[in-house]
Design a protein around this motif. Structure first.
Motif, PDB file in Angstrom:
ATOM      1  N   GLY A  26      31.610  12.729 -20.665  1.00 44.01           N
ATOM      2  CA  GLY A  26      32.011  11.507 -19.972  1.00 44.01           C
ATOM      3  C   GLY A  26      31.095  10.331 -20.220  1.00 44.01           C
ATOM      4  N   ILE A  27      30.136  10.494 -21.126  1.00 42.12           N
ATOM      5  CA  ILE A  27      29.237   9.398 -21.479  1.00 42.12           C
ATOM      6  C   ILE A  27      29.090   9.347 -23.000  1.00 42.12           C
ATOM      7  CG2 ILE A  27      27.906   9.470 -19.346  1.00 42.12           C
ATOM      8  CD1 ILE A  27      25.720  11.000 -20.877  1.00 42.12           C
ATOM      9  N   ILE A  28      28.635   8.205 -23.484  1.00 47.35           N
ATOM     10  CA  ILE A  28      28.263   8.119 -24.895  1.00 47.35           C
ATOM     11  C   ILE A  28      26.853   8.686 -24.979  1.00 47.35           C
ATOM     12  CG2 ILE A  28      27.936   6.628 -26.884  1.00 47.35           C
ATOM     13  CD1 ILE A  28      29.888   4.655 -25.551  1.00 47.35           C
ATOM     14  N   PHE A  29      26.787   9.975 -25.214  1.00 48.69           N
ATOM     15  CA  PHE A  29      25.541  10.707 -25.065  1.00 48.69           C
ATOM     16  C   PHE A  29      24.409  10.081 -25.864  1.00 48.69           C
ATOM     17  CE2 PHE A  29      23.165  14.420 -23.879  1.00 48.69           C
ATOM     18  CZ  PHE A  29      22.286  14.634 -24.940  1.00 48.69           C
ATOM     19  N   SER A  30      24.673   9.756 -27.112  1.00 49.85           N
ATOM     20  CA  SER A  30      23.603   9.290 -27.994  1.00 49.85           C
ATOM     21  C   SER A  30      22.992   7.973 -27.525  1.00 49.85           C
ATOM     22  CB  SER A  30      24.124   9.137 -29.419  1.00 49.85           C
ATOM     23  OG  SER A  30      25.177   8.200 -29.460  1.00 49.85           O
ATOM     24  N   ALA A  31      23.701   7.244 -26.703  1.00 52.43           N
ATOM     25  CA  ALA A  31      23.222   5.937 -26.250  1.00 52.43           C
ATOM     26  C   ALA A  31      22.497   6.003 -24.917  1.00 52.43           C
ATOM     27  CB  ALA A  31      24.397   4.970 -26.134  1.00 52.43           C
ATOM     28  N   ASN A  32      22.485   7.175 -24.313  1.00 50.30           N
ATOM     29  CA  ASN A  32      21.959   7.298 -22.963  1.00 50.30           C
ATOM     30  C   ASN A  32      20.598   7.961 -22.902  1.00 50.30           C
ATOM     31  OD1 ASN A  32      23.784   6.734 -20.337  1.00 50.30           O
ATOM     32  ND2 ASN A  32      25.069   7.039 -22.151  1.00 50.30           N
ATOM     33  N   THR A  33      19.779   7.443 -21.994  1.00 47.08           N
ATOM     34  CA  THR A  33      18.554   8.140 -21.629  1.00 47.08           C
ATOM     35  C   THR A  33      18.925   9.370 -20.809  1.00 47.08           C
ATOM     36  OG1 THR A  33      17.215   6.138 -21.650  1.00 47.08           O
ATOM     37  CG2 THR A  33      16.423   7.976 -20.290  1.00 47.08           C
ATOM     38  N   SER A  83       7.068  26.503 -20.804  1.00 47.84           N
ATOM     39  CA  SER A  83       6.197  27.637 -21.054  1.00 47.84           C
ATOM     40  C   SER A  83       4.973  27.518 -20.148  1.00 47.84           C
ATOM     41  CB  SER A  83       5.780  27.696 -22.521  1.00 47.84           C
ATOM     42  OG  SER A  83       5.052  26.530 -22.867  1.00 47.84           O
ATOM     43  N   GLY A  84       4.210  28.588 -20.083  1.00 48.12           N
ATOM     44  CA  GLY A  84       3.050  28.579 -19.202  1.00 48.12           C
ATOM     45  C   GLY A  84       3.418  28.267 -17.767  1.00 48.12           C
ATOM     46  N   LEU A  85       4.546  28.811 -17.332  1.00 49.54           N
ATOM     47  CA  LEU A  85       5.052  28.465 -16.003  1.00 49.54           C
ATOM     48  C   LEU A  85       4.120  28.934 -14.902  1.00 49.54           C
ATOM     49  CD1 LEU A  85       8.792  29.095 -16.725  1.00 49.54           C
ATOM     50  CD2 LEU A  85       7.854  26.980 -15.786  1.00 49.54           C
ATOM     51  N   LYS A  86       4.033  28.108 -13.862  1.00 53.05           N
ATOM     52  CA  LYS A  86       3.171  28.358 -12.716  1.00 53.05           C
ATOM     53  C   LYS A  86       4.020  28.432 -11.457  1.00 53.05           C
ATOM     54  CE  LYS A  86      -0.397  25.429 -14.838  1.00 53.05           C
ATOM     55  NZ  LYS A  86      -1.258  24.232 -14.639  1.00 53.05           N
ATOM     56  N   PRO A  87       3.537  29.097 -10.425  1.00 54.32           N
ATOM     57  CA  PRO A  87       4.304  29.140  -9.161  1.00 54.32           C
ATOM     58  C   PRO A  87       4.656  27.744  -8.650  1.00 54.32           C
ATOM     59  CG  PRO A  87       2.542  30.751  -9.101  1.00 54.32           C
ATOM     60  CD  PRO A  87       2.348  29.961 -10.372  1.00 54.32           C
ATOM     61  N   GLU A  88       3.810  26.774  -8.892  1.00 52.33           N
ATOM     62  CA  GLU A  88       4.102  25.423  -8.414  1.00 52.33           C
ATOM     63  C   GLU A  88       5.207  24.733  -9.219  1.00 52.33           C
ATOM     64  OE1 GLU A  88       1.083  26.691  -9.237  1.00 52.33           O
ATOM     65  OE2 GLU A  88      -0.178  25.165 -10.215  1.00 52.33           O
ATOM     66  N   ASP A  89       5.684  25.357 -10.272  1.00 53.24           N
ATOM     67  CA  ASP A  89       6.836  24.836 -11.002  1.00 53.24           C
ATOM     68  C   ASP A  89       8.150  25.259 -10.353  1.00 53.24           C
ATOM     69  OD1 ASP A  89       5.047  25.537 -14.009  1.00 53.24           O
ATOM     70  OD2 ASP A  89       5.351  23.561 -13.100  1.00 53.24           O
ATOM     71  N   THR A  90       8.064  26.112  -9.355  1.00 53.15           N
ATOM     72  CA  THR A  90       9.261  26.563  -8.652  1.00 53.15           C
ATOM     73  C   THR A  90       9.962  25.380  -8.003  1.00 53.15           C
ATOM     74  OG1 THR A  90       8.379  28.769  -8.225  1.00 53.15           O
ATOM     75  CG2 THR A  90      10.099  27.973  -6.732  1.00 53.15           C
ATOM     76  N   ALA A  91      11.236  25.225  -8.317  1.00 51.43           N
ATOM     77  CA  ALA A  91      12.007  24.084  -7.823  1.00 51.43           C
ATOM     78  C   ALA A  91      13.441  24.204  -8.314  1.00 51.43           C
ATOM     79  CB  ALA A  91      11.414  22.768  -8.323  1.00 51.43           C
ATOM     80  N   VAL A  92      14.285  23.351  -7.772  1.00 54.05           N
ATOM     81  CA  VAL A  92      15.599  23.139  -8.364  1.00 54.05           C
ATOM     82  C   VAL A  92      15.448  22.031  -9.402  1.00 54.05           C
ATOM     83  CG1 VAL A  92      18.003  22.495  -7.975  1.00 54.05           C
ATOM     84  CG2 VAL A  92      16.772  23.838  -6.252  1.00 54.05           C
ATOM     85  N   TYR A  93      15.888  22.309 -10.605  1.00 52.87           N
ATOM     86  CA  TYR A  93      15.769  21.361 -11.703  1.00 52.87           C
ATOM     87  C   TYR A  93      17.124  20.688 -11.933  1.00 52.87           C
ATOM     88  CZ  TYR A  93      11.105  22.952 -12.834  1.00 52.87           C
ATOM     89  OH  TYR A  93       9.747  23.232 -12.785  1.00 52.87           O
ATOM     90  N   TYR A  94      17.070  19.360 -12.007  1.00 51.25           N
ATOM     91  CA  TYR A  94      18.280  18.564 -12.125  1.00 51.25           C
ATOM     92  C   TYR A  94      18.280  17.782 -13.437  1.00 51.25           C
ATOM     93  CZ  TYR A  94      18.813  19.294  -7.079  1.00 51.25           C
ATOM     94  OH  TYR A  94      18.947  19.842  -5.832  1.00 51.25           O
ATOM     95  N   CYS A  95      19.430  17.719 -14.044  1.00 53.06           N
ATOM     96  CA  CYS A  95      19.654  16.853 -15.196  1.00 53.06           C
ATOM     97  C   CYS A  95      20.138  15.494 -14.684  1.00 53.06           C
ATOM     98  CB  CYS A  95      20.704  17.495 -16.096  1.00 53.06           C
ATOM     99  SG  CYS A  95      21.093  16.589 -17.602  1.00 53.06           S
ATOM    100  N   TRP A  96      19.709  14.437 -15.347  1.00 51.32           N
ATOM    101  CA  TRP A  96      20.087  13.084 -14.934  1.00 51.32           C
ATOM    102  C   TRP A  96      20.508  12.275 -16.148  1.00 51.32           C
ATOM    103  CZ3 TRP A  96      18.472   8.335 -16.533  1.00 51.32           C
ATOM    104  CH2 TRP A  96      18.840   7.237 -15.758  1.00 51.32           C
ATOM    105  N   ALA A  97      21.555  11.490 -15.954  1.00 45.55           N
ATOM    106  CA  ALA A  97      21.977  10.530 -16.983  1.00 45.55           C
ATOM    107  C   ALA A  97      22.967   9.559 -16.362  1.00 45.55           C
ATOM    108  CB  ALA A  97      22.626  11.234 -18.169  1.00 45.55           C
ATOM    109  N   ALA A  98      22.906   8.319 -16.801  1.00 49.36           N
ATOM    110  CA  ALA A  98      23.877   7.304 -16.372  1.00 49.36           C
ATOM    111  C   ALA A  98      24.001   7.257 -14.849  1.00 49.36           C
ATOM    112  CB  ALA A  98      25.245   7.576 -17.012  1.00 49.36           C
ATOM    113  N   ASN A  99      22.855   7.346 -14.194  1.00 49.06           N
ATOM    114  CA  ASN A  99      22.812   7.300 -12.720  1.00 49.06           C
ATOM    115  C   ASN A  99      23.607   8.436 -12.071  1.00 49.06           C
ATOM    116  OD1 ASN A  99      21.120   5.015 -12.548  1.00 49.06           O
ATOM    117  ND2 ASN A  99      22.881   3.679 -12.900  1.00 49.06           N
ATOM    118  N   ARG A 100      23.723   9.531 -12.756  1.00 50.44           N
ATOM    119  CA  ARG A 100      24.406  10.710 -12.224  1.00 50.44           C
ATOM    120  C   ARG A 100      23.462  11.906 -12.276  1.00 50.44           C
ATOM    121  NH1 ARG A 100      27.505   7.046 -11.377  1.00 50.44           N
ATOM    122  NH2 ARG A 100      29.797   7.090 -11.624  1.00 50.44           N
ATOM    123  N   TRP A 101      23.706  12.832 -11.368  1.00 53.25           N
ATOM    124  CA  TRP A 101      22.928  14.064 -11.305  1.00 53.25           C
ATOM    125  C   TRP A 101      23.816  15.268 -11.571  1.00 53.25           C
ATOM    126  CZ3 TRP A 101      17.790  13.495 -10.827  1.00 53.25           C
ATOM    127  CH2 TRP A 101      17.304  12.323 -10.250  1.00 53.25           C
ATOM    128  N   GLY A 102      23.236  16.270 -12.206  1.00 56.00           N
ATOM    129  CA  GLY A 102      23.915  17.548 -12.278  1.00 56.00           C
ATOM    130  C   GLY A 102      23.771  18.283 -10.952  1.00 56.00           C
TER     131      GLY A 102
END
Length: 111
Positions: A26-33, A83-102
């Protein structure tokens, strides 16, 4: 309609590795951060890594040298290699683009 679908989360031991993937439509992927953010319980959502349309990258200090963001414009996909993951990396990870969240994907680092 912008859609961002994350995958690749899971449970990993300290020191382990995971690769997260975000497929965009739904976005022009190559043009988006594209960005990866995370939110740990009781904490604010924070930037992890961002890659712009020219593949310029910004990393959070807390993950520098351990995580790597990349994009594949042919597949409309952005990856976060962790890599080298630490317990403090525990979180929900979200993708972002075009002011939208996964919807987010859970990463748990625990022995």
């Amino acid at each position: 309609q912008v859609q961002l679908a994350e995958s690749g989360g899971g449970l990993v031991q300290p020191g382990g590795s995971l690769t997260l993937s975000c497929a965009a439509s739904g976005i022009i992927f190559s043009a988006n951060t594209m960005g990866w953010y995370r939110q740990a319980p009781g904490k604010q959502r924070e930037m992890v890594a961002v890659i712009d349309s020219r593949s310029n990258i910004i990393y959070a200090d807390s993950i520098k040298g351990r995580f790597s963001i990349s994009r594949d414009n042919a597949k409309n996909t952005v990856l976060l290699q962790m890599s080298g993951l630490k317990p403090e990396d525990t979180a929900v990870y979200y993708c972002w683009a075009a002011n939208r969240w996964g919807q987010g994907t859970q990463v748990t680092v625990s022995s």
